[in-house]
Structure formats: structure tokens, C-alpha cells
Design a protein around this motif. Structure first.
Motif, PDB file in Angstrom:
ATOM      1  N   ILE A  19      45.239  25.805  41.499  1.00  0.00           N
ATOM      2  CA  ILE A  19      44.914  27.232  41.499  1.00  0.00           C
ATOM      3  C   ILE A  19      43.398  27.351  41.457  1.00  0.00           C
ATOM      4  O   ILE A  19      42.741  26.719  40.640  1.00  0.00           O
ATOM      5  CB  ILE A  19      45.507  27.969  40.279  1.00  0.00           C
ATOM      6  CG1 ILE A  19      47.031  27.956  40.343  1.00  0.00           C
ATOM      7  CG2 ILE A  19      44.995  29.399  40.197  1.00  0.00           C
ATOM      8  CD1 ILE A  19      47.686  28.587  39.143  1.00  0.00           C
ATOM      9  N   LYS A  20      42.860  28.174  42.320  1.00  0.00           N
ATOM     10  CA  LYS A  20      41.424  28.423  42.318  1.00  0.00           C
ATOM     11  C   LYS A  20      41.244  29.929  42.273  1.00  0.00           C
ATOM     12  O   LYS A  20      41.800  30.647  43.095  1.00  0.00           O
ATOM     13  CB  LYS A  20      40.768  27.849  43.569  1.00  0.00           C
ATOM     14  CG  LYS A  20      39.275  28.030  43.600  1.00  0.00           C
ATOM     15  CD  LYS A  20      38.679  27.357  44.807  1.00  0.00           C
ATOM     16  CE  LYS A  20      37.187  27.569  44.846  1.00  0.00           C
ATOM     17  NZ  LYS A  20      36.576  26.958  45.996  1.00  0.00           N
ATOM     18  N   THR A  21      40.490  30.390  41.305  1.00  0.00           N
ATOM     19  CA  THR A  21      40.272  31.824  41.186  1.00  0.00           C
ATOM     20  C   THR A  21      38.784  32.097  41.060  1.00  0.00           C
ATOM     21  O   THR A  21      38.011  31.244  40.657  1.00  0.00           O
ATOM     22  CB  THR A  21      40.984  32.408  39.951  1.00  0.00           C
ATOM     23  OG1 THR A  21      40.448  31.779  38.788  1.00  0.00           O
ATOM     24  CG2 THR A  21      42.479  32.186  40.015  1.00  0.00           C
ATOM     25  N   THR A  22      38.410  33.292  41.398  1.00  0.00           N
ATOM     26  CA  THR A  22      37.036  33.727  41.246  1.00  0.00           C
ATOM     27  C   THR A  22      37.026  35.212  40.957  1.00  0.00           C
ATOM     28  O   THR A  22      37.895  35.953  41.412  1.00  0.00           O
ATOM     29  CB  THR A  22      36.187  33.427  42.498  1.00  0.00           C
ATOM     30  OG1 THR A  22      34.852  33.867  42.249  1.00  0.00           O
ATOM     31  CG2 THR A  22      36.713  34.116  43.728  1.00  0.00           C
ATOM     32  N   ASP A  23      36.093  35.650  40.166  1.00  0.00           N
ATOM     33  CA  ASP A  23      35.955  37.066  39.863  1.00  0.00           C
ATOM     34  C   ASP A  23      34.862  37.724  40.689  1.00  0.00           C
ATOM     35  O   ASP A  23      34.834  38.929  40.828  1.00  0.00           O
ATOM     36  CB  ASP A  23      35.623  37.276  38.391  1.00  0.00           C
ATOM     37  CG  ASP A  23      36.832  37.074  37.500  1.00  0.00           C
ATOM     38  OD1 ASP A  23      36.622  36.709  36.343  1.00  0.00           O
ATOM     39  OD2 ASP A  23      37.959  37.289  37.959  1.00  0.00           O
ATOM     40  N   ALA A  24      33.965  36.943  41.211  1.00  0.00           N
ATOM     41  CA  ALA A  24      32.806  37.508  41.882  1.00  0.00           C
ATOM     42  C   ALA A  24      32.937  37.395  43.400  1.00  0.00           C
ATOM     43  O   ALA A  24      33.048  36.302  43.934  1.00  0.00           O
ATOM     44  CB  ALA A  24      31.547  36.798  41.429  1.00  0.00           C
ATOM     45  N   PRO A  25      32.933  38.536  44.102  1.00  0.00           N
ATOM     46  CA  PRO A  25      32.915  38.461  45.562  1.00  0.00           C
ATOM     47  C   PRO A  25      31.586  37.886  46.040  1.00  0.00           C
ATOM     48  O   PRO A  25      30.610  37.871  45.311  1.00  0.00           O
ATOM     49  CB  PRO A  25      33.090  39.920  45.999  1.00  0.00           C
ATOM     50  CG  PRO A  25      32.720  40.745  44.828  1.00  0.00           C
ATOM     51  CD  PRO A  25      32.925  39.900  43.601  1.00  0.00           C
ATOM     52  N   LEU A  26      31.577  37.426  47.281  1.00  0.00           N
ATOM     53  CA  LEU A  26      30.375  36.803  47.813  1.00  0.00           C
ATOM     54  C   LEU A  26      29.217  37.786  47.917  1.00  0.00           C
ATOM     55  O   LEU A  26      28.067  37.407  47.784  1.00  0.00           O
ATOM     56  CB  LEU A  26      30.660  36.182  49.180  1.00  0.00           C
ATOM     57  CG  LEU A  26      31.646  35.023  49.162  1.00  0.00           C
ATOM     58  CD1 LEU A  26      31.918  34.540  50.590  1.00  0.00           C
ATOM     59  CD2 LEU A  26      31.120  33.875  48.317  1.00  0.00           C
ATOM     60  N   GLN A  27      29.506  39.044  48.178  1.00  0.00           N
ATOM     61  CA  GLN A  27      28.445  40.040  48.233  1.00  0.00           C
ATOM     62  C   GLN A  27      28.896  41.271  47.473  1.00  0.00           C
ATOM     63  O   GLN A  27      30.074  41.523  47.333  1.00  0.00           O
ATOM     64  CB  GLN A  27      28.092  40.405  49.672  1.00  0.00           C
ATOM     65  CG  GLN A  27      29.132  41.288  50.356  1.00  0.00           C
ATOM     66  CD  GLN A  27      28.734  41.621  51.772  1.00  0.00           C
ATOM     67  OE1 GLN A  27      28.626  40.736  52.571  1.00  0.00           O
ATOM     68  NE2 GLN A  27      28.550  42.871  52.058  1.00  0.00           N
ATOM     69  N   GLU A  28      27.949  41.998  46.973  1.00  0.00           N
ATOM     70  CA  GLU A  28      28.267  43.212  46.246  1.00  0.00           C
ATOM     71  C   GLU A  28      28.658  44.318  47.215  1.00  0.00           C
ATOM     72  O   GLU A  28      28.043  44.476  48.271  1.00  0.00           O
ATOM     73  CB  GLU A  28      27.063  43.663  45.410  1.00  0.00           C
ATOM     74  CG  GLU A  28      26.758  42.755  44.247  1.00  0.00           C
ATOM     75  CD  GLU A  28      27.882  42.711  43.224  1.00  0.00           C
ATOM     76  OE1 GLU A  28      28.462  43.771  42.908  1.00  0.00           O
ATOM     77  OE2 GLU A  28      28.178  41.607  42.740  1.00  0.00           O
ATOM     78  N   LEU A  29      29.692  45.040  46.856  1.00  0.00           N
ATOM     79  CA  LEU A  29      30.138  46.174  47.670  1.00  0.00           C
ATOM     80  C   LEU A  29      29.805  47.460  46.947  1.00  0.00           C
ATOM     81  O   LEU A  29      29.899  47.529  45.718  1.00  0.00           O
ATOM     82  CB  LEU A  29      31.651  46.096  47.894  1.00  0.00           C
ATOM     83  CG  LEU A  29      32.185  44.877  48.645  1.00  0.00           C
ATOM     84  CD1 LEU A  29      33.696  44.843  48.584  1.00  0.00           C
ATOM     85  CD2 LEU A  29      31.717  44.907  50.087  1.00  0.00           C
ATOM     86  N   SER A  30      29.453  48.472  47.697  1.00  0.00           N
ATOM     87  CA  SER A  30      29.229  49.778  47.086  1.00  0.00           C
ATOM     88  C   SER A  30      30.584  50.377  46.708  1.00  0.00           C
ATOM     89  O   SER A  30      31.632  49.943  47.193  1.00  0.00           O
ATOM     90  CB  SER A  30      28.505  50.708  48.064  1.00  0.00           C
ATOM     91  OG  SER A  30      29.382  51.090  49.120  1.00  0.00           O
ATOM     92  N   ASP A  31      30.556  51.369  45.841  1.00  0.00           N
ATOM     93  CA  ASP A  31      31.802  52.037  45.444  1.00  0.00           C
ATOM     94  C   ASP A  31      32.507  52.640  46.656  1.00  0.00           C
ATOM     95  O   ASP A  31      33.727  52.573  46.756  1.00  0.00           O
ATOM     96  CB  ASP A  31      31.524  53.121  44.405  1.00  0.00           C
ATOM     97  CG  ASP A  31      31.150  52.539  43.049  1.00  0.00           C
ATOM     98  OD1 ASP A  31      31.454  51.345  42.808  1.00  0.00           O
ATOM     99  OD2 ASP A  31      30.571  53.274  42.228  1.00  0.00           O
ATOM    100  N   GLN A  32      31.730  53.205  47.580  1.00  0.00           N
ATOM    101  CA  GLN A  32      32.333  53.797  48.778  1.00  0.00           C
ATOM    102  C   GLN A  32      32.999  52.739  49.645  1.00  0.00           C
ATOM    103  O   GLN A  32      34.072  52.965  50.199  1.00  0.00           O
ATOM    104  CB  GLN A  32      31.282  54.567  49.588  1.00  0.00           C
ATOM    105  CG  GLN A  32      30.813  55.825  48.902  1.00  0.00           C
ATOM    106  CD  GLN A  32      29.296  55.918  48.881  1.00  0.00           C
ATOM    107  OE1 GLN A  32      28.594  54.933  49.106  1.00  0.00           O
ATOM    108  NE2 GLN A  32      28.800  57.101  48.570  1.00  0.00           N
TER     109      GLN A  32
END
Length: 112
Positions: A19-32
Motif C-alpha cells: 500500500i502506498k499513500t500520500t496526502d500531498a498532491p504534486l501541485q497545489e490546487l486553488s479552491d475553485q
């Protein structure tokens, strides 16, 4: 359920890890961007395209969507995939019973 988990563990291709998990996406997304992507993923999920919805929910970190896709996997007895998504969603209520089942299965295998 124990037999299904044992089969999954026995058949797991070791080159892909467990199992491989991550909490952080590769780039930040805006709320929109997150809102738009989550709407698209919800539509895909409702159309039965759970694999595409899953990818978007992982990207946005939308815990409700991750939990719903995890539920689909759990109904298909794909407990490892379900657990991965429940852990990403930080959903202890859903992940803990699977963890207990896996622990019981591993314990039984070690006794063999």
C-alpha cells in the motif's frame, strides 16, 4: 472475508508494493480548481467510471469521494484497494475493520 483477504495477499504482485499513500498532491490546487474537479469526479462516479473518479479524488484529497470509491472496492472484495482509499480519506471508521481483518489473516498465515 478472511479467505478473500488471504487470496489478495497471496496473489499480490510484489513489484507494486503493498500500500502506498500520500496526502500531498504534486501541485497545489486553488479552491475553485478543487470544486470543479470534484464536480467532474462526482459525475464520473455516478456514471460508474470509478477509476477516473478515484484519480481525481486522490488529486484533490476529497475525503468523501475517496470513501465512496473505497466502498465500491470493498463491495467487490478488493479490500487492499479499499483500505488505501480509506487511509487517504483519514476514515478510521472504515479502515480499522479492514486492518483488523488483515491482521487476523496475517496472524493465521504465520501460524501455518
Amino acid at each position: 472475508m478472511n479467505n478473500d483477504l488471504k487470496k489478495q495477499i497471496d496473489n499480490k504482485n510484489s513489484s507494486f508494493g503493498f500500500i502506498k499513500t500520500t496526502d500531498a498532491p504534486l501541485q497545489e490546487l486553488s479552491d475553485q480548481q478543487k470544486v470543479a474537479l470534484n464536480r467532474k469526479a462526482n459525475a464520473l462516479f455516478n456514471e460508474g467510471k470509478t477509476d477516473l473518479a478515484e484519480r481525481i479524488f486522490i488529486t484533490t484529497g476529497y475525503s468523501d469521494g475517496l470513501t465512496r470509491v473505497g466502498g465500491v472496492y470493498e463491495k467487490k472484495s478488493e479490500f487492499i484497494k479499499a483500505l488505501r482509499l480509506y487511509l487517504l480519506a483519514h476514515n478510521k471508521r472504515k479502515s480499522e475493520p479492514i486492518i483488523k481483518q488483515i491482521a487476523g489473516t496475517v496472524s493465521a498465515m504465520l501460524k501455518m
